[in-house]
Design a protein around this motif. Structure first.
Motif, PDB file in Angstrom:
ATOM      1  N   GLN A 425      28.473  34.684  49.563  1.00  0.00           N
ATOM      2  CA  GLN A 425      29.925  34.602  49.685  1.00  0.00           C
ATOM      3  C   GLN A 425      30.379  33.142  49.825  1.00  0.00           C
ATOM      4  N   TYR A 426      29.749  32.423  50.762  1.00  0.00           N
ATOM      5  CA  TYR A 426      30.175  31.042  51.004  1.00  0.00           C
ATOM      6  C   TYR A 426      29.876  30.127  49.812  1.00  0.00           C
ATOM      7  N   MET A 427      28.689  30.313  49.242  1.00  0.00           N
ATOM      8  CA  MET A 427      28.238  29.361  48.222  1.00  0.00           C
ATOM      9  C   MET A 427      28.792  29.652  46.832  1.00  0.00           C
ATOM     10  N   PHE A 428      28.898  30.917  46.496  1.00  0.00           N
ATOM     11  CA  PHE A 428      29.158  31.225  45.080  1.00  0.00           C
ATOM     12  C   PHE A 428      30.455  31.965  44.784  1.00  0.00           C
ATOM     13  N   TYR A 429      31.013  32.696  45.758  1.00  0.00           N
ATOM     14  CA  TYR A 429      32.208  33.482  45.429  1.00  0.00           C
ATOM     15  C   TYR A 429      33.313  32.595  44.837  1.00  0.00           C
ATOM     16  N   ALA A 430      33.479  31.377  45.393  1.00  0.00           N
ATOM     17  CA  ALA A 430      34.593  30.532  44.951  1.00  0.00           C
ATOM     18  C   ALA A 430      34.267  29.715  43.705  1.00  0.00           C
ATOM     19  N   GLN A 431      33.058  29.874  43.171  1.00  0.00           N
ATOM     20  CA  GLN A 431      32.703  29.123  41.960  1.00  0.00           C
ATOM     21  C   GLN A 431      33.345  29.776  40.735  1.00  0.00           C
ATOM     22  N   ASP A 432      33.529  28.956  39.711  1.00  0.00           N
ATOM     23  CA  ASP A 432      34.191  29.474  38.510  1.00  0.00           C
ATOM     24  C   ASP A 432      33.417  30.631  37.888  1.00  0.00           C
ATOM     25  N   TYR A 433      32.090  30.554  37.970  1.00  0.00           N
ATOM     26  CA  TYR A 433      31.318  31.621  37.327  1.00  0.00           C
ATOM     27  C   TYR A 433      31.296  32.900  38.157  1.00  0.00           C
ATOM     28  N   MET A 434      31.919  32.872  39.351  1.00  0.00           N
ATOM     29  CA  MET A 434      32.134  34.152  40.053  1.00  0.00           C
ATOM     30  C   MET A 434      33.636  34.423  40.084  1.00  0.00           C
ATOM     31  N   PHE A 435      34.277  34.292  41.244  1.00  0.00           N
ATOM     32  CA  PHE A 435      35.686  34.681  41.295  1.00  0.00           C
ATOM     33  C   PHE A 435      36.649  33.501  41.186  1.00  0.00           C
ATOM     34  N   GLY A 436      36.124  32.281  41.170  1.00  0.00           N
ATOM     35  CA  GLY A 436      36.996  31.111  41.037  1.00  0.00           C
ATOM     36  C   GLY A 436      37.621  30.738  42.367  1.00  0.00           C
ATOM     37  N   PRO A 437      38.102  29.485  42.470  1.00  0.00           N
ATOM     38  CA  PRO A 437      38.591  28.987  43.761  1.00  0.00           C
ATOM     39  C   PRO A 437      39.928  29.578  44.180  1.00  0.00           C
ATOM     40  N   THR A 438      40.707  30.122  43.243  1.00  0.00           N
ATOM     41  CA  THR A 438      42.062  30.540  43.605  1.00  0.00           C
ATOM     42  C   THR A 438      42.130  31.953  44.169  1.00  0.00           C
ATOM     43  N   GLY A 439      41.151  32.751  43.908  1.00  0.00           N
ATOM     44  CA  GLY A 439      41.191  34.144  44.356  1.00  0.00           C
ATOM     45  C   GLY A 439      42.235  34.948  43.599  1.00  0.00           C
ATOM     46  N   ALA A 529      37.785  50.187  36.848  1.00  0.00           N
ATOM     47  CA  ALA A 529      38.770  51.219  37.204  1.00  0.00           C
ATOM     48  C   ALA A 529      40.013  50.581  37.810  1.00  0.00           C
ATOM     49  N   GLN A 530      39.811  49.477  38.551  1.00  0.00           N
ATOM     50  CA  GLN A 530      40.944  48.838  39.236  1.00  0.00           C
ATOM     51  C   GLN A 530      41.651  47.787  38.379  1.00  0.00           C
ATOM     52  N   SER A 531      41.126  47.536  37.183  1.00  0.00           N
ATOM     53  CA  SER A 531      41.703  46.584  36.205  1.00  0.00           C
ATOM     54  C   SER A 531      41.553  45.123  36.596  1.00  0.00           C
ATOM     55  N   THR A 532      41.670  44.812  37.864  1.00  0.00           N
ATOM     56  CA  THR A 532      41.456  43.420  38.288  1.00  0.00           C
ATOM     57  C   THR A 532      40.905  43.420  39.704  1.00  0.00           C
ATOM     58  N   VAL A 533      39.971  42.520  39.983  1.00  0.00           N
ATOM     59  CA  VAL A 533      39.404  42.435  41.339  1.00  0.00           C
ATOM     60  C   VAL A 533      39.252  40.967  41.730  1.00  0.00           C
ATOM     61  N   SER A 534      39.245  40.732  43.051  1.00  0.00           N
ATOM     62  CA  SER A 534      39.010  39.370  43.542  1.00  0.00           C
ATOM     63  C   SER A 534      37.889  39.415  44.572  1.00  0.00           C
ATOM     64  N   ALA A 535      37.555  38.233  45.092  1.00  0.00           N
ATOM     65  CA  ALA A 535      36.440  38.137  46.037  1.00  0.00           C
ATOM     66  C   ALA A 535      36.683  38.968  47.294  1.00  0.00           C
TER      67      ALA A 535
END
Ligand SMILES: Nc1ncnc2c1ncn2[C@@H]1O[C@H](COP(=O)(O)OP(=O)(O)OP(=O)(O)O)[C@@H](O)[C@H]1O
Length: 954
Positions: A425-439, A529-535
């Motif tokens: 969560q700390y290291m990768f969730y905010a990376q572009d290749y996961m959910f990106g910094p903006t959430g 199913a939810q169409s869009t998800v964030s971290a």
């Protein structure tokens, strides 16, 4: 330097509190063997209590701190001691579930009591002002915090080493009974330890309170950083734990200076978990071996007859097919629930099938959801390809997570997975290749087919329903086959699985990879199913709720997964209360605690109900017919029933025990290739103790060779060295003149070395037939993951024939469908022998196979051994205290005393040898013809003890 120093000072302060919390954690783990995942939650309780009294009620801070730390701490400790005592004998998964449940309960209670909207802060209270040290301003509050933590840990370490209470605390986990004999009460000792441990957690909570606005999750995570400190201390060493806390604090603080942006921006908060993970991954095993503890055998669950399951499955499917007609606005949640049930199936594969605790399943969902979105939206891959690739992305992550499972015991795996989830969560969730910094959230496109409507809510629901059915079906098929047996075998006894020829590290990696794949696919399906998800949808602590649920729900595959997913997703969907999710968390946590406490006192389905269902469906008759059909017809003179340990399992039990072994040659019994097990100059040390010294022996095929000697002579150690379970410090082990000293247990098994164990190692949740089948197919599964999944048709036939033959030889046909856990000691010994006989082994190491058998059973056992040697030409190396059996079957005997060989010769010569009589046999009467056992009283006593011991597998 002057720029670095402020960071070091801040780091030393937070590190000291990590160290303090870690010290409390280690203290309770050392004394109870129960690892408290709720340690951080205790800190949160104390912090909120302190806030209420100090800020809310206006108490002075010393008064408020005294109540929060010195009163609430010990009280919480006493409650935890009670909990720890009730779950002492539970399996690891249940132990973890209970303290994880407590964490969920505490967090939920705090949220329900204090809400989440109001910002609550605690001002610095310890001391005001600062002082100039080494050219930098240091706050007095930091100095006081550091000094308090340091002095408390130092005082505890001294107390632990020098006082009577400290000695008792160190001794209580190893042998409470022995401690009681010395006049110390184990219960009081544990109460002290838990009170001190919880008080330290409370103190760390109060010290952390001014650092950031109060939040139950953040406070819990702050103190969870102490897990990393405890890992540095090897979960046993208090000063090292404190030092570990300091190092983590300083490194984390320094990293806030150097890693403010870029890919490592998440490192500062992730650092404690990185340390935890790295320690578990790379530190030497011996450094991390924690307190030993007894774990009761798991009760094999009763399975609802297949007919009933099929009918119920069809009915459920019919209901699920009608969901779009009534679900309305809840249809998306129904779809998410189905997708979540795939995630629960993946978790069940780990936890329920093979007892591996995973506390990061939500992380795999996050990887699946993020991976799918990037692959399908950014790279334009076809929907199904993107879905499968998203699953595959999680596979290497699962493989890395399996490393602690390969190296270490289950608790460390639980910790590694817990740490990994937070690290991700700390290291990768905010990376572009996961959910990106903006959430902002990631788009999750629906599939599109020109000829079928699957992109609307209704069509997509049916698509996910179909995928859920496929996943459950595939798992059900695998569960009934080789993979199912191997996974349950892994959960019950990895040692037995390995010595049956299975490379268990491959099994572990395989199950983690399959589980990661399924969780990622389930996560992606739910996200679509939810169409869009964030971290936000994938907070790592959510994994704890998943784990608690998988432990508390009832039923087999796929029922437990559907129930758990329904409870997690559909109850909040249909409930209008604003606190539903929190109340559910509270209920799940309480249920996890109750399940762990009740696990050993209640049967899930009352026997009367099982019997009624069995009678209505004719299950018992069918099972009996199936068993009879699968087993070869017994010879005319074969005994009618199985042997027991002194008590007849059936009215014919006594007679059966005394009955002769079938003399008809087993169909297809072929003679093994001649060879020998040779031990040369073997020496095994346990620390300063030389358990085996300069041992030379040969056990050829076609002969029963005895290895006898008094208790503690080194016989089991010799077996363990031969089968690769302990590493000798000198000497070599050869199979057919080939040096196998460096080969692992599974490789030695595949070269023809089979064994049984003094403390029996059965697969308790498997039936007798499946136990024996694992012996036959262990070497076929070997180290090849594909061979783990299923056997070739020819192999399946060979396994069935070998299993039937071994069951017949040991007269276990009537017990074939019975779970091994339900057998008597004598029957269990026979099952272990049958498992060994079913394998393609040429040399069998049998460790006290007659322990727990009565005289008639022992005679029969001897006849089986002779028959196997005569018919198949296998070689047996027999450790045995029953001299009548030794005289009956052994052609050559080696006698050990204090690890050294004192005699070699025939069994008769051994009995008459003055050296052997002096070292072992004494002047006891050795009757041969009558078959009486007489090797001093020690052996007989030990046998009785052992029979009692074996009620609890260690
Ligand atoms: N894992 C271990 N760590 C430390 N010491 C051990 C360990 N296993 C065995 N020992 C010690 O090594 C010596 C030999 O033990 P071993 O179990 O091999 O003897 P044994 O001849 O099989 O005895 P028994 O007949 O009671 O089974 C004993 O002194 C025992 O206490």
């Amino acid at each position: 330097m002057s720029q670095v120093l402020p960071f070091v000072v801040t780091g030393l302060t937070t590190g000291a509190v990590y160290g303090l919390a870690g010290t409390g954690l280690v203290l309770t783990y050392k004394t109870s063997g129960v690892f408290n995942f709720a340690h951080g939650a205790l800190a949160a309780v104390a912090a909120y209590l302190f806030y209420s009294l100090h800020i809310g009620q206006g108490w002075s801070w010393p008064m408020a701190a005294a109540v929060a730390v010195l009163l609430a701490g010990p009280l919480l400790g006493l409650v935890l001691e009670l909990l720890a005592r009730s779950i002492q004998a539970a399996s690891l998964a249940l132990q973890v579930a209970s303290t994880v449940g407590l964490l969920l309960v505490i967090q939920a209670v705090i949220v329900l009591s204090y809400g989440t909207l109001e910002l609550r802060t605690v001002p610095v209270f310890l001391a005001s002002g600062d002082v100039r040290l080494l050219g930098t301003n240091v706050r007095w509050t930091d100095i006081v915090t550091f000094a308090f933590a340091l002095l408390t840990t130092a005082g505890l370490s001294v107390m632990f080493r020098t006082t009577r209470l400290g000695t008792a605390m160190r001794a209580v986990v190893d042998d409470p009974a022995l401690l009681a004999l010395t006049g110390n009460s184990p219960a009081t000792t544990r109460r002290f330890a838990w009170s001190i441990g919880a008080t330290l957690a409370a103190a760390s909570g109060v010290l952390f309170a001014p650092l950031l606005p109060l939040d139950p999750v953040q406070l819990t995570l702050l103190v969870v950083a102490a897990f990393g400190a405890a890992a540095v201390g090897g979960f046993t060493n208090l000063p090292l734990t404190f030092a570990g806390g300091l190092a983590i604090g300083v490194l984390a603080s320094l990293s806030t200076k150097y890693f403010t942006t870029g890919p490592l921006a998440g490192l500062p908060p992730a650092l404690p978990f990185t340390v935890l993970f790295v320690v578990l991954l790379v530190f030497p095993r011996r450094y991390l071996i924690g307190p030993s503890r007894a774990v009761a055998r798991r009760r094999p669950s009763w399975t609802v007859p297949p007919v009933l399951q099929l009918v119920a499955g069809a009915a459920l499917l019919a209901v699920l097919a009608t969901v779009p007609s009534f679900a309305g606005i809840h249809l998306t949640d129904w779809t998410v629930a189905l997708a979540t049930s795939i995630v629960f199936l993946s978790l069940g594969l780990l936890v329920r099938n093979c007892g591996q605790v995973s506390l990061c399943q939500v992380s795999f969902m996050a990887i699946g959801a993020a991976g799918f979105s990037h692959l399908s939206v950014d790279h334009g891959l076809p929907w199904l390809v993107a879905l499968l690739l998203a699953g595959l992305v999680a596979v290497p992550v699962g493989a890395v997570l399996a490393i602690p499972a390969i190296r270490l015991t289950g608790l460390y795996l639980a910790l590694a997975t817990f740490g990994f989830g937070i690290f991700l969560q700390y290291m990768f969730y905010a990376q572009d290749y996961m959910f990106g910094p903006t959430g902002a959230g990631l788009d999750q496109p629906r599939p599109h087919l020109s000829w079928l409507e699957i992109d609307d809510d209704r069509g997509y629901y049916f698509l996910v329903l179909a995928m859920t059915v496929i996943a459950a079906g595939v798992l059900a098929v695998l569960d009934r086959g080789r993979l199912g047996r191997l996974l349950r075998g892994l959960g019950d006894s990895p040692t037995a699985l390995e010595t049956s020829g299975v490379t268990v590290s491959v099994t572990r990696v395989l199950v983690f990879c399959v589980s990661a794949f399924m969780a990622a696919v389930g996560g992606a399906l739910g996200a679509v199913a939810q169409s869009t998800v964030s971290a936000d949808s994938y907070h790592p602590l959510l994994s704890l709720t998943y784990f608690a649920l998988i432990v508390i729900v009832l039923g087999g595959n796929p029922w437990y997964a559907l129930t758990a997913a329904g409870a997690l997703v559909l109850i909040p969907s249909y409930s209008s209360g604003e606190n539903t999710a929190t109340i559910l968390q509270l209920v799940f946590g309480l249920a996890a605690i109750a399940t762990a406490i009740a696990a050993h006192s209640t049967a899930l389905v009352p026997p009367a109900v099982r019997q009624a269902i069995g009678t209505v469906l004719g299950g018992r008759r069918r099972a009996a017919r199936a068993t009879a059909a699968a087993a070869p017809q017994p010879a005319a003179d074969s005994p009618p029933a199985a042997v027991t340990d002194g008590q007849a399992a059936s009215p014919a039990g006594e007679a059966a025990a005394a009955a002769p072994v079938p003399t008809r040659p087993a169909a297809g019994a072929s003679r093994v290739r001649p060879g020998a097990l040779t031990v040369r100059g073997l020496r095994v040390r346990y620390g300063g103790l030389v358990a085996v010294d300069e041992l030379n022996l040969v056990a050829p095929t076609g002969r029963v060779t005895g290895l006898i000697g008094p208790n503690g002579a080194g016989k089991t150690t010799t077996f363990n060295a031969c089968s690769g379970l302990v590493r000798p410090s000198r000497g070599s082990v050869l199979l057919d003149d080939r040096d196998v000293s460096r080969a692992g247990p599974a490789a030695r098994a595949r070269r023809g070395l089979g064994r049984t164990f003094q403390r029996m190692e059965l697969f308790d949740t498997l039936s007798v037939r499946d136990n024996v089948a694992v012996g036959a197919e262990g070497t076929l599964a070997g180290g090849n993951p594909l061979s783990h999944l299923a056997g070739r048709p020819a192999d399946r036939l060979a396994v069935r024939v070998a299993t039937d033959r071994a069951l017949e030889l040991c007269d276990l046909g009537d017990l074939a469908g019975v779970p091994a856990a339900n057998l008597s000691t004598g029957q269990r010994r026979l099952v272990e022998l049958a498992r060994c006989l079913a394998g393609p082994f040429r040399i069998l190491l049998l460790d006290e196979p007659s322990a727990g058998l009565d005289r008639a059973e022992t005679r029969r056992f001897g006849a089986i051994l002779r028959r196997v040697v005569d018919e198949r030409g296998v070689g047996i190396l027999l450790v045995e205290h029953d001299m009548s059996l030794v005289l009956d079957v052994c052609e050559a005997v080696y006698v050990l005393d204090f690890g050294r060989l004192v005699f070699t010769g025939s069994a008769r010569e051994a009995v008459e040898s003055p050296i052997v009589r002096a070292a072992y046999l004494g002047d006891a009467l050795v009757e041969t013809a009558a078959g009486s056992t007489a090797v001093g009283s020690a052996a007989a006593d030990r046998t009785a003890d052992e029979a009692a011991d074996e009620e609890v597998a260690v």
